[in-house]
Design an enzyme around this catalytic site. Structure first.
Site, PDB file in Angstrom:
ATOM      1  N   SER A   6       0.841  -1.198   0.000  1.00 51.11           N
ATOM      2  CA  SER A   6       0.000   0.000   0.000  1.00 51.11           C
ATOM      3  C   SER A   6       0.877   1.249   0.000  1.00 51.11           C
ATOM      4  O   SER A   6       1.629   1.507   0.945  1.00 51.11           O
ATOM      5  CB  SER A   6      -0.907   0.012   1.229  1.00 51.11           C
ATOM      6  OG  SER A   6      -1.450   1.306   1.365  1.00 51.11           O
ATOM      7  N   HIS A  31      -1.025  -1.076  -4.225  1.00 47.94           N
ATOM      8  CA  HIS A  31      -2.334  -0.813  -3.648  1.00 47.94           C
ATOM      9  C   HIS A  31      -2.441   0.686  -3.379  1.00 47.94           C
ATOM     10  O   HIS A  31      -1.578   1.274  -2.734  1.00 47.94           O
ATOM     11  CB  HIS A  31      -2.466  -1.614  -2.353  1.00 47.94           C
ATOM     12  CG  HIS A  31      -3.807  -1.563  -1.709  1.00 47.94           C
ATOM     13  ND1 HIS A  31      -4.865  -2.345  -2.116  1.00 47.94           N
ATOM     14  CD2 HIS A  31      -4.271  -0.822  -0.671  1.00 47.94           C
ATOM     15  CE1 HIS A  31      -5.919  -2.094  -1.356  1.00 47.94           C
ATOM     16  NE2 HIS A  31      -5.587  -1.153  -0.468  1.00 47.94           N
ATOM     17  N   ASP A  33      -4.758   3.618  -1.770  1.00 46.57           N
ATOM     18  CA  ASP A  33      -5.872   3.857  -0.847  1.00 46.57           C
ATOM     19  C   ASP A  33      -6.455   5.250  -1.043  1.00 46.57           C
ATOM     20  O   ASP A  33      -5.833   6.249  -0.695  1.00 46.57           O
ATOM     21  CB  ASP A  33      -5.388   3.686   0.593  1.00 46.57           C
ATOM     22  CG  ASP A  33      -5.183   2.232   0.948  1.00 46.57           C
ATOM     23  OD1 ASP A  33      -6.120   1.435   0.747  1.00 46.57           O
ATOM     24  OD2 ASP A  33      -4.080   1.882   1.420  1.00 46.57           O
ATOM     25  N   MET A  35      -9.225   7.917  -0.049  1.00 50.80           N
ATOM     26  CA  MET A  35     -10.126   8.241   1.078  1.00 50.80           C
ATOM     27  C   MET A  35     -10.664   9.656   0.920  1.00 50.80           C
ATOM     28  O   MET A  35      -9.916  10.561   0.529  1.00 50.80           O
ATOM     29  CB  MET A  35      -9.359   8.123   2.392  1.00 50.80           C
ATOM     30  CG  MET A  35      -8.671   6.777   2.578  1.00 50.80           C
ATOM     31  SD  MET A  35      -7.940   6.627   4.209  1.00 50.80           S
ATOM     32  CE  MET A  35      -7.039   5.075   4.035  1.00 50.80           C
ATOM     33  N   HIS A  64      -8.192   1.065  -4.212  1.00 49.51           N
ATOM     34  CA  HIS A  64      -9.190   0.771  -3.172  1.00 49.51           C
ATOM     35  C   HIS A  64      -9.923   2.070  -2.844  1.00 49.51           C
ATOM     36  O   HIS A  64      -9.372   2.958  -2.195  1.00 49.51           O
ATOM     37  CB  HIS A  64      -8.441   0.202  -1.958  1.00 49.51           C
ATOM     38  CG  HIS A  64      -9.282  -0.084  -0.766  1.00 49.51           C
ATOM     39  ND1 HIS A  64      -8.752  -0.314   0.484  1.00 49.51           N
ATOM     40  CD2 HIS A  64     -10.631  -0.198  -0.616  1.00 49.51           C
ATOM     41  CE1 HIS A  64      -9.719  -0.546   1.355  1.00 49.51           C
ATOM     42  NE2 HIS A  64     -10.875  -0.466   0.718  1.00 49.51           N
ATOM     43  N   MET A  66     -12.267   4.189  -0.824  1.00 48.94           N
ATOM     44  CA  MET A  66     -12.988   4.335   0.449  1.00 48.94           C
ATOM     45  C   MET A  66     -13.692   5.689   0.382  1.00 48.94           C
ATOM     46  O   MET A  66     -13.336   6.634   1.090  1.00 48.94           O
ATOM     47  CB  MET A  66     -11.995   4.257   1.620  1.00 48.94           C
ATOM     48  CG  MET A  66     -11.515   2.843   1.886  1.00 48.94           C
ATOM     49  SD  MET A  66      -9.939   2.772   2.756  1.00 48.94           S
ATOM     50  CE  MET A  66      -8.825   2.935   1.370  1.00 48.94           C
ATOM     51  N   MET A 135     -11.476  -6.683   4.486  1.00 49.68           N
ATOM     52  CA  MET A 135     -10.817  -5.676   5.328  1.00 49.68           C
ATOM     53  C   MET A 135     -10.525  -6.286   6.696  1.00 49.68           C
ATOM     54  O   MET A 135     -11.446  -6.711   7.394  1.00 49.68           O
ATOM     55  CB  MET A 135     -11.727  -4.454   5.518  1.00 49.68           C
ATOM     56  CG  MET A 135     -11.881  -3.560   4.315  1.00 49.68           C
ATOM     57  SD  MET A 135     -10.334  -2.963   3.606  1.00 49.68           S
ATOM     58  CE  MET A 135      -9.592  -2.089   4.985  1.00 49.68           C
ATOM     59  N   GLY A 140      -9.294   3.535   7.018  1.00 46.08           N
ATOM     60  CA  GLY A 140      -9.043   4.929   7.384  1.00 46.08           C
ATOM     61  C   GLY A 140      -7.568   5.244   7.577  1.00 46.08           C
ATOM     62  O   GLY A 140      -7.112   6.312   7.208  1.00 46.08           O
ATOM     63  N   PHE A 141      -6.838   4.281   8.127  1.00 45.11           N
ATOM     64  CA  PHE A 141      -5.435   4.551   8.433  1.00 45.11           C
ATOM     65  C   PHE A 141      -4.596   3.295   8.281  1.00 45.11           C
ATOM     66  O   PHE A 141      -5.093   2.195   8.525  1.00 45.11           O
ATOM     67  CB  PHE A 141      -5.295   5.069   9.877  1.00 45.11           C
ATOM     68  CG  PHE A 141      -6.106   6.316  10.111  1.00 45.11           C
ATOM     69  CD1 PHE A 141      -5.593   7.570   9.785  1.00 45.11           C
ATOM     70  CD2 PHE A 141      -7.402   6.231  10.611  1.00 45.11           C
ATOM     71  CE1 PHE A 141      -6.363   8.717   9.963  1.00 45.11           C
ATOM     72  CE2 PHE A 141      -8.176   7.373  10.798  1.00 45.11           C
ATOM     73  CZ  PHE A 141      -7.653   8.622  10.472  1.00 45.11           C
ATOM     74  N   GLY A 143      -1.181   1.092   9.543  1.00 41.92           N
ATOM     75  CA  GLY A 143      -0.506   0.884  10.823  1.00 41.92           C
ATOM     76  C   GLY A 143      -1.384   0.360  11.947  1.00 41.92           C
ATOM     77  O   GLY A 143      -0.965   0.353  13.106  1.00 41.92           O
ATOM     78  N   ASP A 173      -6.608  -6.979   3.507  1.00 41.90           N
ATOM     79  CA  ASP A 173      -6.033  -5.636   3.649  1.00 41.90           C
ATOM     80  C   ASP A 173      -6.148  -5.142   5.091  1.00 41.90           C
ATOM     81  O   ASP A 173      -7.252  -4.964   5.605  1.00 41.90           O
ATOM     82  CB  ASP A 173      -6.791  -4.680   2.706  1.00 41.90           C
ATOM     83  CG  ASP A 173      -6.264  -3.250   2.742  1.00 41.90           C
ATOM     84  OD1 ASP A 173      -5.199  -3.013   3.336  1.00 41.90           O
ATOM     85  OD2 ASP A 173      -6.927  -2.386   2.136  1.00 41.90           O
ATOM     86  N   GLY A 174      -4.977  -4.916   5.697  1.00 43.49           N
ATOM     87  CA  GLY A 174      -4.937  -4.310   7.025  1.00 43.49           C
ATOM     88  C   GLY A 174      -4.136  -5.117   8.012  1.00 43.49           C
ATOM     89  O   GLY A 174      -4.503  -6.257   8.329  1.00 43.49           O
ATOM     90  N   GLY A 175      -3.028  -4.562   8.466  1.00 47.43           N
ATOM     91  CA  GLY A 175      -2.240  -5.193   9.523  1.00 47.43           C
ATOM     92  C   GLY A 175      -1.496  -6.443   9.107  1.00 47.43           C
ATOM     93  O   GLY A 175      -1.125  -7.255   9.958  1.00 47.43           O
ATOM     94  N   SER A 196       2.463  -0.580   6.231  1.00 53.47           N
ATOM     95  CA  SER A 196       3.571  -0.452   7.181  1.00 53.47           C
ATOM     96  C   SER A 196       4.410  -1.734   7.254  1.00 53.47           C
ATOM     97  O   SER A 196       5.605  -1.659   7.541  1.00 53.47           O
ATOM     98  CB  SER A 196       3.029  -0.088   8.562  1.00 53.47           C
ATOM     99  OG  SER A 196       1.943  -0.921   8.904  1.00 53.47           O
TER     100      SER A 196
END
Ligand code: DX5
Ligand code: ZN
Length: 222
Positions: A6, A31, A33, A35, A64, A66, A135, A140-141, A143, A173-175, A196
């Site tokens: 990302s 990726h 993002d 927003m 993506h 959002m 997700m 939104g963020f 990390g 997607d995420g973490g 991250s």
């Protein structure tokens, strides 16, 4: 399997170099993002920057969205050079129609939903989509920590894909990091977004290679 770093976690003062570094590191997609400050609190990238990213890399753009009522901007993001456009089921009253408009633009269509939204929200578009995104954080963020219940949702989506008999990519997607990618792969994901988890490490190539190794070991066993 594919790795989709990302770009949100990149150093934007050195965007072109960061994209080059991803290519050299063996990334499959970038990726992106997007927003709007409405669907999610944060505001990030618009079509203008997507166009700049497109002109700076050979990698496919995994965009993506959002944003509220994504139907308003599909043509703009398609023209800017998106290869895959993914929309949220919660963001539109007309998911089927938005998916059709992405296909009409000659792009691959993805659908996704927030962690609190049921997988069934995308069931009726399984006949048309090219990618399902699960997700594993609230959007939104970057990390944030991986939400463990996402694993069950990935497994559920894998079953839905098998039942459809269609060739649909299953992205998470995420973490996602080297340390937990294996679990997501074991649950059935085959495209892994990491912000991250890649950009927060000193050597992108080493990180992506390690992610690939972790994820494929599991896929081979399964
Ligand atoms: C969250 C975004 C993610 C995020 C990923 O709203 O959709 O793509 O940037 O970042 P990490 O991998 O750091 O969670
Ligand atoms: Zn994302």
């Amino acid at each position: 399997m594919k790795i989709s770093p990302s770009i949100l976690s990149a150093d934007f003062t050195r965007l072109k170099e960061e994209l080059k570094a991803l290519e050299d590191a063996g990334a499959d997609y970038v990726h992106v993002d997007v927003m709007d400050g409405r669907f999610v609190p944060n505001i990030t990238i618009g079509p203008f920057i997507v166009d700049a990213i497109k002109r700076s890399t050979k990698l496919q753009l995994d965009v993506h969205l959002m944003i509220e009522e994504p139907e308003r901007y599909i043509a703009d993001f398609a023209k800017a050079g998106s290869d895959i456009i993914t929309v949220h089921a919660e963001a539109t009253r007309h998911l089927h129609k938005v998916v059709q408009s992405i296909k009409d633009q000659g792009k691959r269509a993805g659908v996704t939903m927030n962690p609190g939204t049921a997988l069934s929200s995308i069931e009726e578009v399984m006949t048309d989509v090219d990618l399902i995104l699960i997700m594993s954080v609230n959007p939104g963020f970057s990390g944030q920590g991986f939400i463990p219940s996402s694993l069950k949702k990935i497994a559920g989506a894998r079953k839905m894909i098998a039942a459809s008999g269609r060739n649909i990519e299953l992205e998470v997607d995420g973490g996602i990091k080297v340390s937990n990618i294996k679990e997501a792969a074991a649950a059935g994901a085959d495209v892994f977004v990491s912000g991250s988890g890649v950009f927060g490490t000193p050597d992108y190539r080493k990180t992506i290679e390690a992610m690939r190794k972790e994820a494929t070991t599991v896929t081979a066993k399964a």
